[in-house]
Design an enzyme around this catalytic site. Structure first.
Site, PDB file in Angstrom:
ATOM      1  N   CYS A  46       0.825  -1.216   0.000  1.00 53.08           N
ATOM      2  CA  CYS A  46       0.000   0.000   0.000  1.00 53.08           C
ATOM      3  C   CYS A  46       0.855   1.260   0.000  1.00 53.08           C
ATOM      4  O   CYS A  46       0.382   2.339  -0.369  1.00 53.08           O
ATOM      5  CB  CYS A  46      -0.909   0.017   1.225  1.00 53.08           C
ATOM      6  SG  CYS A  46      -2.053  -1.375   1.318  1.00 53.08           S
ATOM      7  N   ARG A  73      14.210 -16.034  13.807  1.00 51.36           N
ATOM      8  CA  ARG A  73      13.110 -16.556  14.620  1.00 51.36           C
ATOM      9  C   ARG A  73      12.830 -18.024  14.304  1.00 51.36           C
ATOM     10  O   ARG A  73      11.734 -18.521  14.560  1.00 51.36           O
ATOM     11  CB  ARG A  73      11.861 -15.711  14.389  1.00 51.36           C
ATOM     12  CG  ARG A  73      12.040 -14.263  14.838  1.00 51.36           C
ATOM     13  CD  ARG A  73      10.865 -13.414  14.415  1.00 51.36           C
ATOM     14  NE  ARG A  73      11.035 -12.037  14.888  1.00 51.36           N
ATOM     15  CZ  ARG A  73      10.158 -11.390  15.656  1.00 51.36           C
ATOM     16  NH1 ARG A  73       9.056 -11.988  16.024  1.00 51.36           N
ATOM     17  NH2 ARG A  73      10.388 -10.159  16.050  1.00 51.36           N
ATOM     18  N   ASP A 291      -5.193 -11.717   0.358  1.00 52.67           N
ATOM     19  CA  ASP A 291      -5.839 -11.330  -0.897  1.00 52.67           C
ATOM     20  C   ASP A 291      -6.299 -12.510  -1.746  1.00 52.67           C
ATOM     21  O   ASP A 291      -6.973 -12.314  -2.756  1.00 52.67           O
ATOM     22  CB  ASP A 291      -4.882 -10.467  -1.732  1.00 52.67           C
ATOM     23  CG  ASP A 291      -4.559  -9.144  -1.064  1.00 52.67           C
ATOM     24  OD1 ASP A 291      -5.161  -8.854  -0.016  1.00 52.67           O
ATOM     25  OD2 ASP A 291      -3.690  -8.410  -1.587  1.00 52.67           O
ATOM     26  N   TYR A 434     -15.961  16.425  20.837  1.00 53.67           N
ATOM     27  CA  TYR A 434     -16.189  17.716  20.186  1.00 53.67           C
ATOM     28  C   TYR A 434     -15.292  18.785  20.775  1.00 53.67           C
ATOM     29  O   TYR A 434     -15.123  18.895  21.990  1.00 53.67           O
ATOM     30  CB  TYR A 434     -17.646  18.171  20.349  1.00 53.67           C
ATOM     31  CG  TYR A 434     -17.800  19.667  20.102  1.00 53.67           C
ATOM     32  CD1 TYR A 434     -17.643  20.183  18.808  1.00 53.67           C
ATOM     33  CD2 TYR A 434     -18.013  20.557  21.151  1.00 53.67           C
ATOM     34  CE1 TYR A 434     -17.726  21.546  18.575  1.00 53.67           C
ATOM     35  CE2 TYR A 434     -18.109  21.928  20.932  1.00 53.67           C
ATOM     36  CZ  TYR A 434     -17.958  22.417  19.633  1.00 53.67           C
ATOM     37  OH  TYR A 434     -18.029  23.763  19.399  1.00 53.67           O
ATOM     38  N   TRP A 442     -22.324  19.376  15.796  1.00 54.93           N
ATOM     39  CA  TRP A 442     -22.837  18.127  15.238  1.00 54.93           C
ATOM     40  C   TRP A 442     -21.827  17.635  14.202  1.00 54.93           C
ATOM     41  O   TRP A 442     -21.609  18.275  13.176  1.00 54.93           O
ATOM     42  CB  TRP A 442     -24.199  18.334  14.585  1.00 54.93           C
ATOM     43  CG  TRP A 442     -25.327  18.331  15.571  1.00 54.93           C
ATOM     44  CD1 TRP A 442     -25.834  19.401  16.245  1.00 54.93           C
ATOM     45  CD2 TRP A 442     -26.073  17.195  15.996  1.00 54.93           C
ATOM     46  NE1 TRP A 442     -26.852  19.025  17.068  1.00 54.93           N
ATOM     47  CE2 TRP A 442     -27.029  17.665  16.945  1.00 54.93           C
ATOM     48  CE3 TRP A 442     -26.051  15.841  15.689  1.00 54.93           C
ATOM     49  CZ2 TRP A 442     -27.942  16.818  17.569  1.00 54.93           C
ATOM     50  CZ3 TRP A 442     -26.964  14.994  16.299  1.00 54.93           C
ATOM     51  CH2 TRP A 442     -27.890  15.483  17.235  1.00 54.93           C
TER      52      TRP A 442
END
Length: 461
Positions: A46, A73, A291, A434, A442
């Site tokens: 990406c 590992r 994918d 907010y 809102w």
């Protein structure tokens, strides 16, 4: 006696599964062998458009873990090795070393298929010409950068991007940043087919304002080349567009040719079908994720193919835990995605109008225009929010957002609401943060929810 886990694919799902399985079981309990055909592992595909565009300076910044780190590992990671055949009955895979050509068989007790997706690359005349690039892998990104570097001293450089989905619009931005005159050719009328056309129209208008020429309802018929064999133009049904470089962004499809040849179950979109534990249906010791699989859409109740790194990493974690003797499940998705082109942010989650119609849902829509901050606060930027709700129940079905800074991540509010099965009326009572620098009193998503509630009431039963 130890078991052996074989992993096909060394990126997000494959190496997440291998790493998680190793956390659960020691090398004496579980041998792990992973095969990767490219030069890189565990990287962010990406991030390739941002590397090409210069936002990310170095290719290695996109690599989360190198082959050497995986081997430390106790994971036997074999690079430049391609799996060419699955023998399900014999619990083994055939591999070919891409450097030497040597072939061999490797047996398994558990198999993870993490073969990813392949770019859509139609067999058009000239599509393999020098100067035509896909951007699926780091190797692809490097090849494109090498091609762009060779053109640096060329005046009036021109780029054509074929396709206007996520990759297409992100690559258009990258090429624009590099000083190219950019044309985007799109088969659909509007860019971003993951949005409804009315929201895609906002993206189209914004891209044109950035200096990106976006041509809709345009079908590419061939790639034209010069005397030197390099690309010189892209031809459509009714025009030619000069190009020094062409980038293909026509989407991807599951890379499941090995699985299909082995008789494993595939869905409508060609992806592997799994249970909630990411085990391939009907096969106790074969797992798949990323994918190359189809996943359950929690809103529509149908299987979908969604190629995103977020899902791929989760799938790998779940598979690794299950192979290692633990228990984990992947319940499904609501189809959340965000993107950007220059300063325009694009987000969506849930169903489009077309998706709702396809599954037989009756719905209403509400679209509002608002701002990212209190209107009087400096830097308040416009955004448009579209909400889709089920007609009778008011259940939220989907949200799309197009706007400037602060717009895209608001879609996460809707993603949580969709996952919880909330109605638009319930959403109006959400206790969101907010302050004038962050939102109007809102929030735009809640304004859209209020309007959707009114639309549901007006529509009646």
């Amino acid at each position: 006696m130890s078991e052996r886990l074989v992993v096909i694919g060394g990126d997000a799902t494959g190496m997440s599964a291998a790493s998680q399985a190793r956390r659960h079981k020691s090398p004496e309990q579980l041998e792990i062998v992973a095969f990767e055909r490219s030069h890189f592992t565990s990287y962010s595909a990406c991030g390739i458009p941002y590397w090409v565009g210069g936002d990310v300076e170095d290719r290695d910044d996109l690599i989360a873990r190198t082959p050497e780190e995986h081997r430390e590992r106790a994971i036997d990671l074999r690079m430049r090795t391609e799996v060419t055949e699955l023998d399900v009955a014999g619990s083994r895979v055939r591999t070919r070393d891409l450097e030497s050509g040597a072939e061999s068989w490797t047996g398994y007790d558990h198999l993870v298929i993490a073969t990813g997706a392949r770019p859509v690359r139609p067999p058009l005349p000239g599509i393999d010409a020098p100067g035509v690039h896909g951007v699926q892998t780091l190797d692809d990104g490097q090849a494109l950068l090498d091609s762009l570097s060779a053109l640096e001293r060329t005046d009036g450089r021109r780029a054509v991007v074929v396709g206007a989905g996520y990759i297409g619009v992100e690559m258009a931005e990258a090429l624009l940043h590099r000083g190219y005159e950019v044309t985007v050719l799109n088969r659909g009328e509007q860019p971003m087919a993951t949005l409804d056309p009315d929201m895609g129209r906002l993206v189209h208008r914004a891209m044109d304002g950035m200096g990106i020429t976006t041509v809709g309802s345009s079908t590419v018929t061939k790639i034209l080349t010069g005397d030197d064999g390099r690309v010189r133009a892209v031809a459509t049904d009714d025009a030619e567009y000069a190009a020094d470089v062409v980038v293909l962004g026509m989407g991807v499809e599951p890379e499941t040719r090995l699985a299909q040849a082995a008789g494993l179950p595939l869905g409508t979109y060609g992806g592997l079908l799994t249970d909630l534990a990411m085990r391939v249906r009907g096969h106790e010791n074969i797992w798949a994720g990323g994918d190359c699989v189809e996943v359950l859409d929690l809103v529509s109740g149908r299987e979908r193919h969604i190629a995103l790194g977020t899902h791929a990493n989760k799938h790998g974690q779940i598979i690794g835990a299950n192979v290692g003797g633990g228990y984990a499940t992947f319940p499904g998705v609501v189809g959340t995605a965000v993107s950007k082109v220059c300063d325009l942010e694009i987000a969506r989650t849930g169903l489009r109008e077309k998706d709702a119609r396809d599954v037989g849902l009756r719905y209403v829509t509400a679209t509002v225009e608002s701002t990212s901050r209190a209107g009087y606060f400096p830097g308040a930027a416009p955004m448009t929010v579209k909400m889709i709700a089920e007609r009778r129940t008011g259940r939220l079905l989907g949200v799309q957002i197009v706007g400037r800074e602060g717009a895209a991540k608001r879609v996460d509010i809707a993603a949580v609401a969709l996952t919880a099965g909330m109605t638009v009326e319930q959403m109006t009572a959400l206790d969101l943060g907010y302050a004038p620098p962050f939102s109007p009193v809102w929030d735009p998503v809640l304004v859209a929810a209020r309007k959707a509630v009114a639309a549901v009431r007006a529509a009646g039963v």
